[in-house]
Design a protein around this motif. Sequence first.
Motif, PDB file in Angstrom:
ATOM      1  N   GLU A 220       0.715  -1.092   0.008  1.00  0.00           N
ATOM      2  CA  GLU A 220       0.240   0.095   0.139  1.00  0.00           C
ATOM      3  C   GLU A 220       0.994   1.414   0.062  1.00  0.00           C
ATOM      4  O   GLU A 220       0.400   2.345  -0.454  1.00  0.00           O
ATOM      5  N   THR A 221       1.994   1.249   0.742  1.00  0.00           N
ATOM      6  CA  THR A 221       2.718   2.408   0.821  1.00  0.00           C
ATOM      7  C   THR A 221       3.984   2.601  -0.202  1.00  0.00           C
ATOM      8  O   THR A 221       4.534   3.603  -0.195  1.00  0.00           O
ATOM      9  N   ALA A 262      11.821   7.430 -16.858  1.00  0.00           N
ATOM     10  CA  ALA A 262      12.150   8.585 -16.072  1.00  0.00           C
ATOM     11  C   ALA A 262      11.180   8.906 -15.050  1.00  0.00           C
ATOM     12  O   ALA A 262      11.173   9.845 -14.352  1.00  0.00           O
ATOM     13  N   GLU A 263       9.887   8.304 -15.254  1.00  0.00           N
ATOM     14  CA  GLU A 263       8.846   8.327 -14.200  1.00  0.00           C
ATOM     15  C   GLU A 263       9.335   7.728 -13.093  1.00  0.00           C
ATOM     16  O   GLU A 263       9.886   6.903 -12.843  1.00  0.00           O
ATOM     17  N   ALA A 264       8.568   8.377 -11.880  1.00  0.00           N
ATOM     18  CA  ALA A 264       8.912   7.750 -10.428  1.00  0.00           C
ATOM     19  C   ALA A 264       8.361   6.146 -10.499  1.00  0.00           C
ATOM     20  O   ALA A 264       7.292   5.823 -11.071  1.00  0.00           O
ATOM     21  N   GLY A 265       9.384   5.388  -9.934  1.00  0.00           N
ATOM     22  CA  GLY A 265       8.916   3.795  -9.766  1.00  0.00           C
ATOM     23  C   GLY A 265       8.315   3.527  -8.703  1.00  0.00           C
ATOM     24  O   GLY A 265       7.874   2.088  -8.487  1.00  0.00           O
ATOM     25  N   THR A 266       8.051   4.492  -7.824  1.00  0.00           N
ATOM     26  CA  THR A 266       7.228   4.112  -6.462  1.00  0.00           C
ATOM     27  C   THR A 266       6.878   5.244  -5.910  1.00  0.00           C
ATOM     28  O   THR A 266       6.848   6.344  -6.247  1.00  0.00           O
ATOM     29  N   TYR A 267       5.980   4.766  -4.701  1.00  0.00           N
ATOM     30  CA  TYR A 267       5.293   5.881  -4.038  1.00  0.00           C
ATOM     31  C   TYR A 267       5.733   5.619  -2.616  1.00  0.00           C
ATOM     32  O   TYR A 267       5.652   4.386  -2.160  1.00  0.00           O
ATOM     33  N   GLY A 372      11.870   9.961   7.173  1.00  0.00           N
ATOM     34  CA  GLY A 372      12.341   8.497   6.959  1.00  0.00           C
ATOM     35  C   GLY A 372      11.245   7.529   6.372  1.00  0.00           C
ATOM     36  O   GLY A 372      10.340   7.804   6.296  1.00  0.00           O
ATOM     37  N   GLY A 373      11.994   6.298   6.111  1.00  0.00           N
ATOM     38  CA  GLY A 373      11.321   5.211   5.571  1.00  0.00           C
ATOM     39  C   GLY A 373      11.231   4.118   6.612  1.00  0.00           C
ATOM     40  O   GLY A 373      12.346   3.554   6.715  1.00  0.00           O
ATOM     41  N   LEU A 374      10.290   3.595   7.261  1.00  0.00           N
ATOM     42  CA  LEU A 374      10.357   2.418   8.007  1.00  0.00           C
ATOM     43  C   LEU A 374      10.499   1.210   7.193  1.00  0.00           C
ATOM     44  O   LEU A 374       9.610   1.074   6.077  1.00  0.00           O
TER      45      LEU A 374
END
Length: 585
Positions: A220-221, A262-267, A372-374
């Motif tokens: 989801e994240t 070049a597009e973002a591959g994640t969110y 940050g990213g958990l």
Amino acid sequence: MESLLAIALGPVQEFIATARRTRDLYAGSRLLSEAAREAACALVREEKIGPKALIFPAPESEEELEVLGKAGIPNVLLVRVPAGKDPASLGEKALEAARAYLRRRAEKAFSRGYVRREVALAQVEDLLEGYYAYVPLQDKDAYPQARERVMALLAARKNTRDFAPVAWGGPEYKSSLDGARESVLVLPEDRERALRLRLGLREGEYLSGPDLLKRWWETETGFVSTTHMAAMPFWEGVRRAGKEAALRQGLKELAELAGEGAEAGTYHPVLAETPFREWDVRLLYESRLEEFPALAEDGERLEAARKRLRALLQELGLGAPGSYYALLHADGDRMGEAIDRQETPEAHRKLSRTLALEFAQRVGPLLEGLGGGLVYSGGDDVLALLPLHTALRAAWALAERFRQVMAGFGQGESVPSLSVGLAVVHHLEPLQDALDLVRRAEKLAKEGREGEEKRNALGVVYSPRSGAEVWARGRFDETPRLTQRLLRYADLLRAGEVPSRAAYELRELLRHREALSEEALVADALRILRRKEIKASYREELSSWIRTAKDVERLATELILARPFAAALDQAGIPVESREVWDAH
């Protein structure tokens, strides 16, 4: 007669450590945690069991078990089995539920095609190891003794692993991630480049079934990359300078030049307000422009992209984005002792619930609030990626939160604390090497050096791409603590009040420590500080911390260690704090 059942899933390190990208790292952690959640759900649904039979984790309902699973469920379950239920049968059902869950996820992932499906599924099914042990829980037995016995039995069972021949060997290339399993990829010539781009694979790299499951893991994240974390101070500086529009326009033009990929591959939530939600963050790094196929194949186009990036960075006035980020690993101290003090299953459940709801569930929002990213937060175990301008604050905030949550489960020295490892590494450093480094930092924090108090500490290591690693350790209850000292030194470096060469001169002095008395070494260190271009007030501040040769070594080391944090704070546009503000921290 009641029984106490313990179930363990693994192998933990193989799930997590075989990672080249943060997607692999995150998916490996989630894969094991979600399998443990499914095992727990299978137990909860059993007649006469229910959620309150679970001691670790300790949900009140199946719905709450789902909520707990979003942060992370540890790979060891502890269950109170009522009389009349066969604990061995329950153990088998729990393990089967975990395996079935992984197979369902694998079947869904592999349905995309381009994979030797049956071989890939066989590899995934062979991956998960599961063990269980149980003991009678009689009224006359004290709960701590029963728990101690069942955990000892579980450890013994894990040490007698089952070994069976694999059914999926073959002449194919080996996986580029673990080197043990064969590749399951089938890449048609006309689609190979596009598929490699989607999977993040270079020429000559291949993936096994478990690797492909990680790479295609749905969440989801989303994920943040190490490059995202390295670039976050840059984004913060852009935001504070009010130049977001210029950055977005520049990235849009760079993306048009870079073409496919070049597009973002994640969110991820921390990227929500950034342009990295739309465009690949690699566009900001000149050395990485050649990773885009259209630019690698067209020299003129590549040079145009380089010129546009240089113009953009000059317009923004912040220099090039940083190259370093922080990997954090934290683990609770004296947790075994705290659990041993719980004399009943109900008391143990209370500890489990408090740890899950008041700490593990809140780690994600806390770290996301600091950019940050958990990766994982299960019980007292935390793994996360952080930008350097907030990493020290995050380490302290986690330790303080854990101390507050666990304050009711001990007294004095027996209260559980948190040991934190922080590794400052280059964003292109192999992720497996960074994981090894941060685990060593956490071990240093927990065990200390000879003569130092153990636990309740922060271990920090800086691994520059050229040069030796720099290590420091400090307890969270000392004054001033390590996080404070590093931030103060960073501010002094940023303000130009301490020349960076002073640290190296102090280190050079320490090379001759055997030829000098401690008194002479301290005196020479003070002379080095006095002849530098340092204001009297700052010189006095630094000198006040030097009493012994060990103090000289600590000051030299921490001044060097403060440099990457200083660079990140500067780029993020965070003001230098006064001595009065620092003293109030």
